[in-house]
Design an enzyme around this catalytic site. Structure first.
Site, short mmCIF file in Angstrom:
data_model
loop_
_atom_site.label_atom_id
_atom_site.label_comp_id
_atom_site.label_asym_id
_atom_site.label_seq_id
_atom_site.Cartn_x
_atom_site.Cartn_y
_atom_site.Cartn_z
N GLN B 132 0.84 -1.20 0.00
CA GLN B 132 0.00 0.00 0.00
C GLN B 132 0.87 1.25 0.00
O GLN B 132 1.46 1.59 1.02
CB GLN B 132 -0.88 -0.02 1.26
CG GLN B 132 -1.77 1.18 1.44
CD GLN B 132 -2.48 1.14 2.80
OE1 GLN B 132 -1.93 0.64 3.78
NE2 GLN B 132 -3.69 1.65 2.86
N GLY B 133 0.95 1.92 -1.13
CA GLY B 133 1.76 3.13 -1.21
C GLY B 133 0.91 4.36 -0.97
O GLY B 133 0.56 5.08 -1.91
N SER B 135 1.03 6.46 2.60
CA SER B 135 1.68 7.45 3.47
C SER B 135 2.99 7.97 2.90
O SER B 135 3.74 7.24 2.24
CB SER B 135 1.97 6.83 4.83
OG SER B 135 0.82 6.29 5.39
N SER B 167 4.22 -1.19 4.38
CA SER B 167 4.31 -2.54 4.94
C SER B 167 4.57 -3.56 3.84
O SER B 167 3.88 -3.56 2.82
CB SER B 167 3.03 -2.92 5.66
OG SER B 167 2.83 -2.11 6.78
N GLU B 249 -9.74 -1.52 4.97
CA GLU B 249 -8.58 -1.77 5.84
C GLU B 249 -9.02 -1.79 7.30
O GLU B 249 -8.67 -2.69 8.06
CB GLU B 249 -7.50 -0.69 5.62
CG GLU B 249 -6.30 -0.88 6.56
CD GLU B 249 -5.16 0.09 6.28
OE1 GLU B 249 -5.33 1.03 5.47
OE2 GLU B 249 -4.09 -0.10 6.89
N SER B 380 -5.26 6.73 12.40
CA SER B 380 -4.92 6.70 13.82
C SER B 380 -6.19 6.79 14.68
O SER B 380 -7.26 7.16 14.19
CB SER B 380 -4.00 7.86 14.17
OG SER B 380 -4.73 9.07 14.12
N GLU B 382 -6.90 9.00 16.72
CA GLU B 382 -7.41 10.38 16.72
C GLU B 382 -8.18 10.65 15.44
O GLU B 382 -9.24 11.30 15.47
CB GLU B 382 -6.24 11.37 16.86
CG GLU B 382 -5.54 11.34 18.22
CD GLU B 382 -4.60 10.16 18.41
OE1 GLU B 382 -4.29 9.46 17.41
OE2 GLU B 382 -4.17 9.91 19.55
#
Ligand SMILES: Cc1cc2nc3c(=O)[nH]c(=O)nc-3n(C[C@H](O)[C@H](O)[C@H](O)COP(=O)(O)OP(=O)(O)OC[C@H]3O[C@@H](n4cnc5c(N)ncnc54)[C@H](O)[C@@H]3O)c2cc1C
Lengths: 362, 402
Positions: B132-133, B135, B167, B249, B380, B382
């Site tokens: 997964q590209g 971030s 990852s 995801e 995240s 948050e």
């Protein structure tokens, strides 16, 4: 912060600048990466001893400066900031305490000067199982020979002499056992926090009794707990400050992440907990210096409170750093690992909450 | 649940049971799923390969995906039977990874028939690993700030820039990637492209984690190439697709199956072993006991919610908005369990390596450390809370997040 004497301020400032110059976290990282046998940097420890830190609580007649526990706590706090690993806690605080409180003149004469100048390392060998249960002692002494197994002995590989709890005729006592005795076998532990610790087996090792029994053990442990709490305070403060700095610099959504109230309030919460923790830690150290009757409960308060705070701050440090906090190249992981090891040592939060309640009579 | 029971399903169950018995290599019984590891170690064994191929040929690793693209073509009820029978035999689903969890479902929804024909069957057979590209150093929570650029070169896009925290990039064959195709707009300037990792313009550098392993990478693109046919959705229309992928995801991370379960012994069992019971049969540490049972009850309520969400969403192929509360609720509970596992093990829960610690003890420490990522990746904690406040509760937003 407690009101300090001029001498205490000087000691703290000296520790602060030495730590910044000579022992930043990169030094700890280097030590870890090198797989240092003892779990600390011997040259750095020698420098610390030269500055007199190993003898802060040692009476002057035995080569120390007799500055007391609050003073030693100031040094430990500064060292804790950068996770400096050294035998100061095990030897200069716990070991020295055992001798000061329970040693005969002769025993003091034999060990305290060496502790104070750093030429000997003393380690406290108390725990026998995965949890801190100091009242459960299976090691025994008969005819001056000690047998039993002690685990998770901080600085156990570096120790020249152990202070060991054991029973003799059913009564708990502390003993001195030399590490080079043929009846002593130690194995280095490889721990997540990379600090030096060992499991130690005593098999008929020559043991010299200290005076004081279970009460002495309790007092020595309380001193170790308070000192460790001071070190945890320093580490938690530093972890917090690094995190706060990141909140002020990391930009997402076109603004620093510290502008999000979700994070601001958690930073304020951490700050609050750190302030409360400092009060508890200083009160415990002062109580020891004053030989106050409520020392035990104040120490349990400090260790439990500090444990919760360091736990919180170390978790937040990783979380608020996002992906970078998960990497080994960042220091967050070091603080996280040190936090859990420190929480477990000499009684975790649950242990000290229980002890506090018992002392309070409920 | 009305679709449990019934003769057709009973016949199907019997058929599946016989098939698993005939095809699952006995040597793998009770062994961990090699797909579940955060890091790949050695090459798969012959038996592991045989099992993967057998399940892949049936399409039963992706049981509800359409048969025409290599899936199982099964109903939800049938899929649960397959999962149940695989578990019953002490087997595992050998088809997994990001292709199954997030990319496949997204491509099935947004891809052209040709794209699905090309990319879905190898996922169903477990032949291709995807990464997964998304971030970038400057684009984490604010994913739409990404700056990796794709330039139109006629028959292909030329990609320059870098991704981070990718990852499995070091083992991946293909990448689904968000790229900037219009610098004048933020969300509306992003496209969703696919390309092979096996090309000269792609370089990966593994990053060691606090848990010791290196399951993710920095990924650099220097004039890397993505074919025009591998643009998913419209040009500059990648953000919508990315959002849907992130939903997959998140639900994959915390779905009913508890995708992040740590394996190993339940901490209730560990607590009895390490802490012991008092005379009344209670855990000897009453403080721990209270926290443990609070977590256990919350875990139960979490599972009940997962089941309820599944029942409510039946017939509706896309994940419901409940996935946003599920991720935070589930990851918090799992992190609490990791923390308690360490506490329960005491000093033994602080080991890094060596014979003084059991395999379970060492695994607990690494699991605890890796588990800290659960509230960071896939949106995240948050960001999830922001989504709930904003999209579900209708509270105002002060950022320009979408
Ligand atoms: C183990 C692991 C695997 C990963 N795998 C992949 C992968 O395969 N592919 C991929 O593309 N990415 C992957 N990621 C990256 C992951 O998606 C990002 O780390 C995540 O999106 C957070 O971004 P960041 O790290 O830049 O943190 P930041 O966005 O910088 O966040 C820092 C902190 O600020 C908080 N924050 C940010 N914005 C707000 C806000 N508006 N309000 C309140 N708080 C806020 C965050 O929640 C966090 O606590 C992985 C990460 C990890 C840890």
């Amino acid at each position: 912060m407690a009101v300090l004497t001029e001498e205490q301020s000087m000691l703290r400032d000296a520790a602060k600048s030495w730590v910044q110059e000579k022992s930043p976290v990169t030094a700890f990282r280097k030590m870890r990466d090198s797989g240092a046998e003892l779990g600390y940097d011997v040259a750095a420890w020698n420098e610390m001893a030269e500055m007199g830190w190993a003898g802060v609580i040692v009476p002057e007649e035995y080569g120390g400066s007799d500055f007391g526990y609050l003073s030693l706590g100031l040094v430990l706090e500064e060292l804790g900031r950068t996770l400096t690993a050294s035998p100061l806690l095990a030897s200069g605080l716990a070991g020295a305490s055992a001798l000061i409180l329970g040693g005969s003149d002769e025993q003091k004469q034999a060990w305290l000067p060496k502790i104070a100048d750093g030429s000997a390392v003393v380690a406290l060998a108390v725990d026998e199982g995965p949890h801190h249960r100091p009242e459960k002692v299976e090691a025994t002494v008969s005819g001056g020979k000690l047998s039993g197994k002690k685990v998770f002995v901080l600085e156990g590989m570096a120790a020249d002499v152990f202070v060991v709890s054991a029973t003799e005729g059913g009564k708990v006592e502390l003993y001195l056992v030399k590490a080079d005795d043929a009846g002593v076998t130690r194995t280095k532990l490889s721990l997540a926090d990379s600090r030096g610790a060992a499991n130690v087996v005593f098999n008929g090792a020559a043991a010299e009794k200290l005076t004081g029994g279970a009460a002495l053990l309790d007092k020595v442990l309380d001193r170790a707990r308070a000192g460790l709490s001071a070190e945890m305070l320093g580490a938690a403060l530093q972890a917090f400050e690094i995190t706060l700095d990141y909140l002020k610099t990391r930009v997402q959504f076109g603004q620093v992440i510290g502008s999000f109230q979700a994070l601001q309030h958690r930073a304020a919460k951490m700050f609050t907990e750190l302030e409360l923790s400092r009060s508890a830690v200083e009160a415990a150290l002062s109580a020891i210096d004053n030989d106050a009757p409520d020392t035990a409960e104040l120490v349990s308060l400090a260790k439990a409170k500090m444990g919760d705070t360091f736990h919180l701050v170390s978790n937040e440090m990783v979380q608020m750093h996002g992906g970078i906090g998960m990497t080994d190249a960042h220091d967050a992981g070091f603080y996280l690992k040190r936090a859990r090891a420190a929480e477990a040592a000499f009684g975790n939060q649950a242990f000290h909450r229980d002890r506090y309640a018992k002392i309070q009579g409920y | 649940m009305a679709d449990f029971g019934g003769t057709d399903l009973d016949t199907f169950r019997k058929e599946v049971r016989e098939w698993v018995e005939a095809n699952f290599p006995a040597s793998l019984k009770g062994k961990p799923n090699p797909m579940a590891r955060e890091e790949r170690g050695s090459e798969p064994s012959a038996d592991q390969e045989a099992w993967r191929k057998a399940v892949g040929a049936k399409g039963w690793g992706t049981p509800t995906w359409p048969k025409e693209y290599g899936g199982g073509g099964l109903s939800g009820a049938e899929a649960r039977i397959v999962q149940g029978e695989i578990a019953r035999a002490g087997a595992y689903n050998p088809i997994g990874g990001m292709g199954v969890m997030m990319f496949g479902p997204t491509l099935l929804e947004y891809g052209t028939d040709a794209q699905k024909q090309e990319h879905i069957p190898p996922i169903c057979r477990g032949e291709i690993a995807w990464c997964q590209g998304f971030s970038e150093p400057g684009a984490g929570s604010d994913l739409a700030a990404l700056s990796t650029k794709a330039e139109d070169k006629g028959d292909h896009f030329e990609i320059n820039g870098s991704k981070i925290w990718t990852s499995g990039a070091q083992w991946a064959d293909w990448c689904f990637c968000l790229v900037r195709t219009d610098t004048s707009k933020k969300h509306e300037g992003i496209s969703f492209v696919l390309f092979t990792m096996h090309q000269p313009g792609v370089e990966v550098r593994p990053i060691p984690l606090i848990a010791g392993s290196s399951p993710f990478c920095e990924t650099f693109f220097t004039n890397a190439r993505a074919e025009k046919k591998d643009l998913v959705g419209p040009l500059n229309g990648g953000w919508t697709i990315a959002k849907r992928l992130l939903q997959h995801e998140r639900s994959g991370l915390t779905g009913a199956g508890g995708g992040l379960g740590s394996g190993g012994k339940p901490i209730e069992v560990l607590a009895k072993e390490y802490v012991g019971l008092d005379d009344a049969g209670r855990l000897a540490d009453s403080d721990l006991r209270t926290r443990l049972v609070t977590n256990a009850m919350n875990m139960r309520a979490f599972q009940q919610t997962a089941v309820r969400a599944m029942v409510e969403a039946k017939g509706n192929a896309s994940p419901s908005s409940a996935t946003s509360i599920m991720k935070n609720a589930g990851t918090q509970l799992i992190q609490e369990r990791h923390e308690m596992a360490l506490e329960i093990m005491g000093h033994q829960g602080l080991g890094w390596d060596g014979d003084d610690f059991s395999a379970d003890e060492l695994a607990a420490v690494r699991g605890w450390l890796f588990g800290k990522a659960f509230t960071i990746f896939g949106g995240s904690q948050e960001v999830q809370s922001n989504i709930v406040s904003k999209r579900i509760l209708g509270l105002p937003d002060l950022t320009q997040a979408k």
